[in-house]
Design a protein around this motif. Structure first.
Motif, mmCIF file in Angstrom:
data_model
loop_
_atom_site.group_PDB
_atom_site.id
_atom_site.type_symbol
_atom_site.label_atom_id
_atom_site.label_comp_id
_atom_site.label_asym_id
_atom_site.label_seq_id
_atom_site.Cartn_x
_atom_site.Cartn_y
_atom_site.Cartn_z
ATOM 1 N N SER A 410 0.809 -1.225 0.000
ATOM 2 C CA SER A 410 0.000 0.000 0.000
ATOM 3 C C SER A 410 0.839 1.270 0.000
ATOM 4 O O SER A 410 0.448 2.289 -0.586
ATOM 5 C CB SER A 410 -0.942 -0.002 1.203
ATOM 6 N N ALA A 411 2.010 1.236 0.641
ATOM 7 C CA ALA A 411 2.842 2.442 0.735
ATOM 8 C C ALA A 411 3.741 2.636 -0.468
ATOM 9 O O ALA A 411 4.421 3.663 -0.580
ATOM 10 C CB ALA A 411 3.689 2.386 2.006
ATOM 11 N N ASN A 412 3.755 1.684 -1.389
ATOM 12 C CA ASN A 412 4.666 1.734 -2.540
ATOM 13 C C ASN A 412 4.074 2.525 -3.705
ATOM 14 O O ASN A 412 2.855 2.694 -3.814
ATOM 15 C CB ASN A 412 4.997 0.319 -3.023
ATOM 16 N N THR A 413 4.956 2.975 -4.573
ATOM 17 C CA THR A 413 4.568 3.585 -5.844
ATOM 18 C C THR A 413 4.778 2.545 -6.935
ATOM 19 O O THR A 413 5.865 1.994 -7.068
ATOM 20 C CB THR A 413 5.428 4.833 -6.149
ATOM 21 N N SER A 414 3.744 2.253 -7.697
ATOM 22 C CA SER A 414 3.836 1.203 -8.707
ATOM 23 C C SER A 414 4.863 1.565 -9.777
ATOM 24 O O SER A 414 5.149 2.739 -10.028
ATOM 25 C CB SER A 414 2.474 0.975 -9.369
ATOM 26 N N SER A 415 5.418 0.530 -10.412
ATOM 27 C CA SER A 415 6.411 0.753 -11.461
ATOM 28 C C SER A 415 5.802 1.508 -12.633
ATOM 29 O O SER A 415 6.482 2.307 -13.293
ATOM 30 C CB SER A 415 6.980 -0.589 -11.946
ATOM 31 N N MET A 416 4.516 1.295 -12.904
ATOM 32 C CA MET A 416 3.879 1.990 -14.022
ATOM 33 C C MET A 416 3.728 3.475 -13.728
ATOM 34 O O MET A 416 3.939 4.313 -14.607
ATOM 35 C CB MET A 416 2.522 1.364 -14.346
ATOM 36 N N LEU A 417 3.371 3.808 -12.493
ATOM 37 C CA LEU A 417 3.280 5.225 -12.137
ATOM 38 C C LEU A 417 4.660 5.872 -12.181
ATOM 39 O O LEU A 417 4.802 7.022 -12.620
ATOM 40 C CB LEU A 417 2.655 5.391 -10.746
ATOM 41 N N GLN A 418 5.694 5.143 -11.750
ATOM 42 C CA GLN A 418 7.055 5.674 -11.862
ATOM 43 C C GLN A 418 7.407 5.976 -13.321
ATOM 44 O O GLN A 418 8.022 7.004 -13.621
ATOM 45 C CB GLN A 418 8.058 4.678 -11.282
ATOM 46 N N ASP A 419 7.007 5.089 -14.228
ATOM 47 C CA ASP A 419 7.273 5.309 -15.651
ATOM 48 C C ASP A 419 6.515 6.528 -16.163
ATOM 49 O O ASP A 419 7.051 7.337 -16.926
ATOM 50 C CB ASP A 419 6.873 4.075 -16.466
#
Length: 474
Positions: A410-419
């Motif tokens: 829940s606290a993470n930023t998804s790899s797709m949002l990072q992209d």
């Protein structure tokens, strides 16, 4: 939504009723396949490769010594390791030095009997950056770890200029024994295909990106027939990595959520078990990676489960521009219904895949030996295996699995949002797109309209509120 309704409904039936329903579905699936095979549509990436008759290029391995002599890098920089023949069978090349590539490189570097490791970058600028500031930096549990004990190369079809440094071909013009492909999912097969001049029956290739490995049957078999005729195919393996890693710049990452990894076979080549098992054993032994070797069937199942999670959390966070946990936060809107639809369509697709004869080989792997058991035993093994997986991939089970993973990350930023935030191409075609492509490949008329709409939103770089997203998808 034929299969998901049945599987969701009969997953809770008494065992004898469940088995009877599963058997009827198997017969129905076989009949359906026999009349609809001609409607199967190969994925676009496979069509492009099969239609491409060009020969693989000769590639040069630029090292620090090949950089221009008037730069700081060309003024005496040297590789750390050796490319001698004695190291060829142990050397591990890591293609792609993003978050996953850095994680694997750092963990492998901690082995007591560490293999020689060559990092392969995709731009000359990255080679120059390493020359100026060599080393990978990985922050884990608040502690910064640095390591520069790697060779590093840039592979290109452009020969380095004559400046006194040796001009070398990739793998000295021979074969690559061990290759970890840590590029973005969409680049993985094209990059490997470009390297096929240096790959053969003595090679082992490990795919370590998110999404499903594209070389699972039946697409993988078609690719191998087109590119590696005879007994020349590498041994193909894959990794399922659940660690959370966030980029902090060139060669710098934060190991934000340590977890674990799985490694196992996808398609076997013709090399002996000792040779092909080397890369899997080395990955499984790497400190801090917490990886273990699994069977082919177990790896396939794990990739499918993770794919469903990625196909829901990643694109939703990319469109909503939020942390993973926001997707599951209770609000007075219909986002839970959106998730239900996405899970339901994925469950239906996976049910169809399990019932399709294309999955027989995987379902039988590790369970029976060809030519040893009778036909009845094979049928029974398939029936039991399908029973178990139809329950495991039922809507109820998948929905609970997605919610459980969502709570953990829940606290993470998804790899797709990072992209998206970095202005890079996303992996939407390798997450939701894989589901849509597989439905077409099965050729039974199955559609995934909610996933198709979500793909369009991500590709259109949409930024929506939760109510707006619900209106667009429902």
């Amino acid at each position: 939504m034929r299969i998901v309704r049945l599987s969701t409904k009969f997953a809770s039936l008494p065992r004898h009723q469940f088995r009877g329903t599963c058997t009827r579905l198997l017969h129905s699936s076989a009949r359906m396949e026999s009349v609809q095979t001609g409607r199967e549509t190969p994925p676009a990436w496979l069509q492009r490769i099969v239609q491409d008759s060009t020969k693989p290029p000769k590639l040069y391995a630029w090292t620090l010594e090949n950089l221009s002599a008037d730069t700081e890098a060309g003024a005496g920089s040297r590789q750390v390791g050796s490319h001698g023949n004695a190291d060829a069978d142990r050397r591990i090349y890591i293609l792609g030095v993003g978050n996953i590539g850095r994680l694997y490189a750092m963990c492998l570097s901690k082995l007591a009997n560490r293999p020689p490791i060559t990092l392969v970058v995709h731009r000359k600028e990255l080679l120059e950056h390493w020359a100026a500031a060599p080393g990978i930096e990985l922050t884990r549990h608040g502690q910064v770890h640095n390591c520069a004990a790697f060779d590093i190369e840039w592979w290109t079809d452009v020969a380095p200029p004559p400046c006194g440094a040796p001009v070398a071909e990739v793998a000295a013009g021979g074969h690559i024994s061990n290759l970890i492909v840590a590029t973005k999912a969409g680049d993985a097969v094209p990059q490997v295909d470009r390297l096929r001049r240096y790959l053969g029956s003595r090679s082992t290739v490990a795919f370590a990106q998110n999404g499903m490995c594209k070389l699972w049957p039946p697409a993988g078999e078609a690719y191998v027939r087109a590119r590696f005729p005879g007994a020349t195919s590498p041994n193909w393996i894959a990794c399922v990595t659940t660690h959370g890693v966030t980029s902090q710049g060139q060669f710098k990452s934060v190991h934000a959520a340590p977890a674990n990894a799985l490694v196992g076979p996808v398609m076997a080549g013709s090399a002996d078990d000792e040779q092909t098992g080397y890369l899997m054993r080395t990955i499984a032994d790497a400190p801090d990676l917490d990886a273990r070797q699994v069977s082919r069937k177990e790896l396939w199942i794990a990739q499918l489960e993770k794919l469903v999670v990625n196909a829901i959390i990643n694109p939703l966070t990319a469109v909503l521009r939020c942390k993973n946990g926001e997707v599951f936060a209770p609000r007075s809107d219909a986002l839970p219904d959106v998730i239900d639809r996405l899970v339901g369509e994925a469950s239906e697709l996976l049910g169809a895949l399990i019932l399709d004869s294309k999955s027989d080989e995987i379902l039988l792997s590790g369970s029976v030996s060809k030519g040893v058991v009778s036909g009845d035993a094979t049928i029974e093994t398939l029936r039991v295996g399908r029973e178990e997986l139809l329950a495991r991939f039922s809507f109820t089970q998948l929905r609970a699995f997605v919610a459980d993973v969502g709570a953990k990350v829940s606290a993470n930023t998804s790899s797709m949002l990072q992209d998206v935030q970095a202005g890079k191409l996303t992996e939407i075609d390798d997450f939701n797109g894989w589901l849509v492509d597989t439905a077409r490949l099965l050729g039974n008329g199955l559609r995934l309209p909610t996933h198709e709409k979500l793909i369009a939103l991500v590709k259109g770089k949409a930024t929506l509120t939760r109510p707006e997203l619900c209106e667009r998808l429902l």
